[in-house]
Design an enzyme around this catalytic site. Structure first.
Site, PDB file in Angstrom:
ATOM      1  CE  LYS A  19      -4.078  -1.063   2.810  1.00  0.00           C
ATOM      2  NZ  LYS A  19      -4.674  -0.507   4.127  1.00  0.00           N
ATOM      3  CG  ASP A  73      -9.879  -0.289   6.658  1.00  0.00           C
ATOM      4  OD1 ASP A  73      -8.898  -0.648   7.217  1.00  0.00           O
ATOM      5  OD2 ASP A  73     -10.782  -0.848   6.146  1.00  0.00           O
TER       6      ASP A  73
HETATM    7  P1  ITT Z   1      -2.977  -1.531   7.213  1.00  0.00           P
HETATM    8  O1  ITT Z   1      -4.269  -1.601   7.888  1.00  0.00           O
HETATM    9  O2  ITT Z   1      -1.782  -1.668   8.027  1.00  0.00           O
HETATM   10  O3  ITT Z   1      -2.829  -0.189   6.052  1.00  0.00           O
HETATM   11  P2  ITT Z   1      -3.779  -3.886   5.901  1.00  0.00           P
HETATM   12  O4  ITT Z   1      -3.101  -4.625   4.705  1.00  0.00           O
HETATM   13  O5  ITT Z   1      -4.095  -4.586   6.980  1.00  0.00           O
HETATM   14  O6  ITT Z   1      -2.735  -2.717   6.258  1.00  0.00           O
HETATM   15  P3  ITT Z   1      -6.526  -3.203   5.362  1.00  0.00           P
HETATM   16  O7  ITT Z   1      -6.794  -3.505   6.803  1.00  0.00           O
HETATM   17  O8  ITT Z   1      -6.823  -1.985   4.678  1.00  0.00           O
HETATM   18  O9  ITT Z   1      -4.897  -3.460   5.199  1.00  0.00           O
HETATM   19  O10 ITT Z   1      -7.011  -4.452   4.608  1.00  0.00           O
HETATM   20  C1  ITT Z   1      -6.876  -4.357   3.241  1.00  0.00           C
HETATM   21  C2  ITT Z   1      -6.826  -5.818   2.693  1.00  0.00           C
HETATM   22  O11 ITT Z   1      -7.689  -6.043   1.333  1.00  0.00           O
HETATM   23  C3  ITT Z   1      -5.330  -6.177   2.156  1.00  0.00           C
HETATM   24  O12 ITT Z   1      -4.769  -6.745   3.169  1.00  0.00           O
HETATM   25  C4  ITT Z   1      -5.661  -6.932   0.900  1.00  0.00           C
HETATM   26  O13 ITT Z   1      -5.799  -8.258   1.307  1.00  0.00           O
HETATM   27  C5  ITT Z   1      -6.969  -6.438   0.364  1.00  0.00           C
HETATM   28  N1  ITT Z   1      -6.591  -5.425  -0.798  1.00  0.00           N
HETATM   29  C6  ITT Z   1      -6.788  -4.229  -0.405  1.00  0.00           C
HETATM   30  N2  ITT Z   1      -6.540  -3.331  -1.528  1.00  0.00           N
HETATM   31  C7  ITT Z   1      -6.007  -4.197  -2.422  1.00  0.00           C
HETATM   32  C8  ITT Z   1      -5.205  -4.150  -3.642  1.00  0.00           C
HETATM   33  O14 ITT Z   1      -5.154  -2.962  -4.106  1.00  0.00           O
HETATM   34  N3  ITT Z   1      -4.729  -5.441  -4.266  1.00  0.00           N
HETATM   35  C9  ITT Z   1      -5.181  -6.615  -3.380  1.00  0.00           C
HETATM   36  N4  ITT Z   1      -5.535  -6.722  -2.353  1.00  0.00           N
HETATM   37  C10 ITT Z   1      -5.892  -5.507  -1.818  1.00  0.00           C
END
Ligand code: ITT
Length: 195
Positions: A19, A73
């Site tokens: 991200k 998020d």
């Molecule tokens: P932070 O909260 O620390 O930023 P995280 O990975 O836990 O990191 P989220 O809680 O927002 O972030 O979870 C989002 C999940 O959704 C992420 O871990 C992926 O599994 C999925 N996801 C979100 N955006 C994506 C993308 O662009 N490509 C692939 N999967 C994605």
């Protein structure tokens, strides 16, 4: 809001390096230097990404994270599963993964899905604003590609045939939910400067 001073440098609270790289690549084109803050932030459980992002931002501010600050998020919402895994995407990815999702969708014809991203922003005066980006698409029948992260190898944006996993970063940024949310943020901040 006084975003003038903040536009050169911004903190991004995330534990997800993928991200961070995507966000940093986009914002650097607008002269914004992004600094990753890895601190683990308390994340509430909710079905609503805006609520989660905003509350996490408050928690980050409360624990002393510097401003201007963004936090993101995001999640994958599958239509035939009533939006699952949605806000639980990170957990579902870590537990059942891509193959788990493909298995659940075996024999399911409706493959429609969307990725959503909410960017929550706090300026130096701790005013908060959020921006939403959505990309509609479908779940592939098999995982393809090694670019990106998470569910990228099984998500095909509408009108295209490649998965996000088959797209180099610049190509994914043309369509992604995250890029769309960030563009809303950038356009808003540019307008604020000209006020
Ligand atoms: P932070 O909260 O620390 O930023 P995280 O990975 O836990 O990191 P989220 O809680 O927002 O972030 O979870 C989002 C999940 O959704 C992420 O871990 C992926 O599994 C999925 N996801 C979100 N955006 C994506 C993308 O662009 N490509 C692939 N999967 C994605």
């Amino acid at each position: 809001m006084h975003v003038q001073d903040s536009i050169k440098k911004i903190y991004f609270a995330t534990s997800n390096i993928h991200k961070f790289t995507e966000v940093s690549n986009i914002l650097s084109k607008y002269g914004i230097n992004v600094i990753m803050v890895r601190r683990k932030i308390l994340e509430i459980q909710s079905d609503n990404l805006i609520e989660i992002a905003t509350q996490s931002l408050y928690n980050a501010l409360k624990s002393g994270t510097k401003t201007p600050l963004i936090l993101e998020d995001s999640g994958l919402f599958i239509r035939s599963l009533n939006g699952f895994p949605g806000p639980y995407s990170s957990y579902v990815y870590r537990t059942i993964g891509l193959n788990g999702i493909l298995k659940i969708l075996e024999g399911v014809e409706d493959r429609q899905a969307e990725f959503k991203s909410v960017i929550a922003f706090a300026d130096k005066s701790m005013n908060i604003k959020s921006f939403i980006g959505v990309v509609k698409g479908r779940i592939s029948y098999e995982a393809r590609g090694t670019y990106g992260f998470g569910f990228d190898p099984i998500f095909i944006p509408n009108h295209l045939s490649k998965t996000f996993g088959e797209m180099p970063p610049q190509e994914k940024n043309k369509y992604s939910h995250r890029a769309k949310a960030l563009m809303k943020f950038i356009n808003w901040s540019l307008k604020e400067i000209n006020k």
